[in-house]
Design an enzyme around this catalytic site. Structure first.
Site, short mmCIF file in Angstrom:
data_model
loop_
_atom_site.label_atom_id
_atom_site.label_comp_id
_atom_site.label_asym_id
_atom_site.label_seq_id
_atom_site.Cartn_x
_atom_site.Cartn_y
_atom_site.Cartn_z
N HIS A 130 -4.79 -7.84 -0.14
CA HIS A 130 -4.07 -6.59 0.09
C HIS A 130 -3.33 -6.56 1.43
CE1 HIS A 130 -3.38 -2.30 -0.59
NE2 HIS A 130 -3.78 -2.07 0.63
N ASP B 208 0.85 -1.20 0.00
CA ASP B 208 0.00 0.00 0.00
C ASP B 208 0.89 1.25 0.00
OD1 ASP B 208 -1.96 2.05 1.65
OD2 ASP B 208 -3.09 0.64 0.41
N TYR C 8 -3.47 13.38 -0.01
CA TYR C 8 -3.50 14.72 -0.61
C TYR C 8 -2.10 15.15 -1.00
CZ TYR C 8 -4.36 19.75 -1.03
OH TYR C 8 -4.45 21.05 -1.48
#
Lengths: 414, 403
Positions: free
Chosen positions: B368, B179, B314
């Protein structure tokens, strides 16, 4: 034949009490130094609004005002494959004898509330301009309408509810006004129900489809020219830039609502602070410098918080119409394969979130009115009601391009 | 720079606040036969909320975590961002020359993801290498402080990882991550590779199709090599994820603060936001309710609060490339593990440009959260990479991992 019941907003005391309890327990995140609006709604704004909501804001007062200003009703409307839904709407008749029936359709995060300022303007009779009988529907899942219970309540179903409402009110021929989802739904209505029922449609959220070489060769070539030489049309370039900026940095809500509205919905249903921030960010960013009053914001959000189906239901429209994935939704701004042949009016506001070349609206619509304004944004009916009303009066008034579209109801007394 | 030993000890007031909020939970309705189509199902969430309120005992799990994971904090200075107090797990192997390994988690994970692989990695045996393990709590996650300033990007996260390893006396080390941990470790490999970071392993080697213009040979190879069954299934899963499963990413990477109000204020909102991923991104992993609630509670009780954990999206979306060009690929040896239910599964020919890949393993199960779902498979791959006869054996001079 459906039966109409008058409706008064009357939120149970225990709902108000639960809200207060939650607000008292509100937890806030931190915020980065000098974040401004970059990362989302600023902490000072949200703290201030929550404090006001908890202490000072009087829902009962605003509830009473809404009930006084907006004559509301409910009735059951049968939707093919989905059973009967109890639909909430505002219905205010004009004092002009031959007023034009107009259906106002809101979007997200809007509601029937958005018609509040337009209502007195549109319904006022005068020899100098047409007036309208106004119906402002609460879309299923919004405001005080029931929400669909089954999967697959798609664009055709929203259009069906809207059309059936107008017919049930005795408005066999009518016109529509809408932005955001209201645009997408009324466009579908124009295609499905025009010209038999819907005689003309107006929007403040024009969108547009790029012209094709075969369909609109001149427009296509013009478009090509402008792409190659953007400096010749800085206004168009600025529009593209603004649209791109919104798609890149302001459409996260769209991505999650069109794929996992239920996951998001737990937050929206459970946290008034979360719901407030989620919607408030849009109210500020998508309007054009509108000076929101705190109580105004809180009333807007409270309608979502106290809505009949809860705030989660409203977001499902993104999933249903978007097909459950993020790709299709982008296409909806443009269009579909179908055309709308009835007269179409456009009001353009500079603060709108997506600004496409004007000619693109002509690709599959019969544009008879196209007016640009100097101020105003996404919530045009609420921010600039005088301009929106002015445009509708001009479009439908004597000498206007859509004058007399509704048989026997030209908007005047004689 | 002093290290302090750390034990999780959530204040009673915080646990009480959670209980009070849960008592006021207002749940949404749900469409008939919605299943998982629209997101986390109501029945699951209702059951978990009920358990969280009644029956789940955080203190029991807190004590378990403290007994299993030796935790510490220390201040780490990050250029341009001041000092951050960083929380981490550090367990040395009994083998003195064990290989120092930095484990870096992602979202919605945290340091707890090291729980099952820790004993396997540090275990000493003549048959496989062992590791001194450091599991970094990323700034803004778990019990690490969050950055207060804008622009904390991959370079900054990489800096924290590098400085932590050096502070612990591990001048040369290897990394493992998936990830966001993949992206951070790739940056560590690029910025500190060779001198400090000697090799890296990942279970999330995401890649895009090689570009014709920048890598014509790779482009052709990718075009001409037929996809295996694994890869075909992987591409389908990737498409499913990209079209229906990345909504969270769009909001995190554009308006993390707006979403953050919900996650900070609503335990059920936070629960649903994360639980949906725990199920959708795993390979039919049989989550235990308490296991889920411990995972979510670690977010709810996190030092910086759950909103802080979103900001990395972000910053990285603004300032870092999702798919850096091959010219920016790290040169140190890399190991890739492929799990079938990972959310982005690229064909092998696409991945070759990402790094200096010295070993690849394809598995039949796992998703995952590989370290949590299939710890023995993941550790098996890491051991194969660094063990005797493996392509990265002895990559850290003097620390082969054997007694």
């Amino acid at each position: 034949m459906s039966v109409e019941s008058p409706f008064i907003i009357s939120i149970p005391q225990e709902s108000l009490s639960l809200l207060q309890q939650k607000l008292r327990l509100a937890s806030f995140p931190d915020e980065l130094d000098d974040a401004g609006w970059d990362y989302g709604a600023p902490l000072t704004d949200i703290r201030r609004l929550v404090a006001r909501w908890s202490n000072g804001y009087d829902w009962r007062y605003h509830e009473a005002q809404l009930n006084t200003e907006l004559p509301q009703f409910t009735r059951d409307i049968d939707v093919g494959g989905h059973g009967a839904l109890n639909v909430h709407y505002v219905h205010k008749k004009s004092d002009a004898e031959y007023a034009i029936p107009l259906l106002f359709v809101h979007g997200w995060p809007g509601s029937f509330f958005e018609a509040r300022k337009l209502l007195p303007l549109l319904t006022r009779g005068s020899p100098d301009h047409p007036s309208f009988h106004v119906v402002a529907i609460s879309l299923p899942g919004f405001g005080f309408s029931e929400a669909p219970r089954k999967k697959g309540f798609n664009l055709d179903q929203y259009a069906e509810v809207c059309n059936k409402l107008m017919l049930s009110l005795g408005y066999n021929e009518y016109v529509t006004q809408g932005g955001d989802w209201g645009f997408i739904i009324t466009r579908r209505m124009a295609h499905l129900y025009g010209p038999k029922y819907v005689k003309a449609w107006h929007t403040n959220f024009p969108g547009g489809t790029p012209p094709s070489l075969l369909g609109q060769p001149l427009s296509f070539l013009t478009m090509l020219f402008h792409f190659l030489f953007p400096s010749f049309n800085p206004q168009m370039q600025a529009g593209f830039d603004k649209t791109q900026k919104f798609m890149q940095s302001g459409s996260g809500y769209n991505a999650i609502q069109s794929t996992k509205p239920q996951t998001l919905g737990y937050s929206m249903a459970d946290s008034p602070v979360g719901l407030l921030a989620w919607i408030y960010e849009k109210l500020v960013v998508c309007a054009d410098g509108y000076a929101w009053d705190d109580d105004e914001v809180l009333t807007w959000i409270s309608i979502y918080w106290f809505s009949r189906a809860g705030p989660t239901a409203a977001a499902r429209i993104y999933y249903e119409v978007g097909g459950g994935n993020t790709q299709k939704l982008g296409e909806l701004m443009g269009t579909p394969e179908y055309t709308a042949s009835i007269p179409h009016g456009i009001s353009r506001f500079p603060g709108e979130v997506a600004i496409l070349p004007k000619s693109w609206a002509k690709s599959n619509r019969k544009v008879v009115f196209d007016r640009e304004h100097e101020r105003g944004g996404h919530f045009a009916a609420y921010e600039r009601p005088v301009e929106v009303c002015g445009d509708l009066r001009e479009m439908f008034g004597r000498g206007g391009p859509a004058f007399g579209v509704v048989k026997g109801r030209d908007g005047y007394n004689s | 720079m002093a290290e302090s030993s750390f034990k999780i000890s959530v204040p009673d007031a915080k646990i009480d606040e959670l209980r009070q909020k849960l008592r006021l939970t207002r749940l949404p309705d749900e469409l008939e036969d919605a299943g998982w189509d629209y997101g986390a199902p109501l029945a699951d969430i209702r059951r978990l909320v009920d358990k969280w309120q009644n029956g789940y005992d955080w203190r029991v799990h807190e004590a378990q975590i403290n007994s299993e994971l030796p935790q510490f904090t220390r201040d780490i200075d990050v250029t341009g961002h001041g000092t951050l107090n960083i929380h981490y797990v550090h367990q040395k192997s009994a083998v003195p020359d064990a290989i120092p390994l930095l484990f870096v988690h992602g979202w919605p994970g945290n340091f707890l993801e090291v729980r099952k692989i820790l004993p396997l990695l540090v275990e000493s045996s003549p048959d496989h290498p062992s590791f001194h393990v450091v599991a970094l709590g990323l700034p803004g996650y778990g019990f690490s402080e969050a950055p207060k300033t804008k622009g904390f990007k991959l370079d900054q996260y990489a800096e924290v990882g590098q400085k932590l390893m050096l502070a612990l006396g591990y001048n040369e080390y290897v990394t493992q991550g998936g990830d966001l941990g993949f992206q951070i470790n790739r940056r560590i490999a690029r910025n500190y590779g060779g001198k400090h970071n000697k090799a890296w392993h990942t279970n999330f080697p995401i890649a895009q199709h090689p570009s014709l213009l920048s890598s014509p040979l790779a482009y052709l190879r990718a075009l001409l090599t037929p996809y295996t069954a694994f890869e075909k299934a992987g591409l389908e899963r990737t498409n499913w994820f990209e079209t229906t499963g990345r909504g969270y990413y769009a909001e995190h990477s554009t308006k993390p603060q707006t979403l953050g109000y919900s996650l900070a204020d609503s335990p059920v909102g936070l629960l649903a936001w994360i639980y949906e991923k725990l199920v959708a991104w795993t390979d039919a992993y049989a989550w235990d309710d308490d296991e889920v609630l411990t995972w979510i509670s670690s977010y709810y009780f996190s030092r910086a609060g759950p909103a802080a954990s979103l900001r990395i999206y972000y910053e990285v979306a603004k300032g870092d490339k999702r798919f850096p060009p091959p010219s920016e690929a790290p040169t140190i040896p890399a190991g890739f593990s492929y799990f079938p239910k990972e959310v982005i599964v690229a064909p092998r020919t696409w991945k070759k440009l990402l790094a200096n890949v010295v070993i690849e393993s394809e598995h039949e199960r796992g998703g995952h959260f590989a370290a949590h779902e299939v710890p023995e498979l993941l550790v098996g791959d890491v051991r194969k990479m660094f063990g005797k006869g493996g392509p990265a054996f002895g990559v850290v001079p003097g620390r082969t991992g054997y007694a």
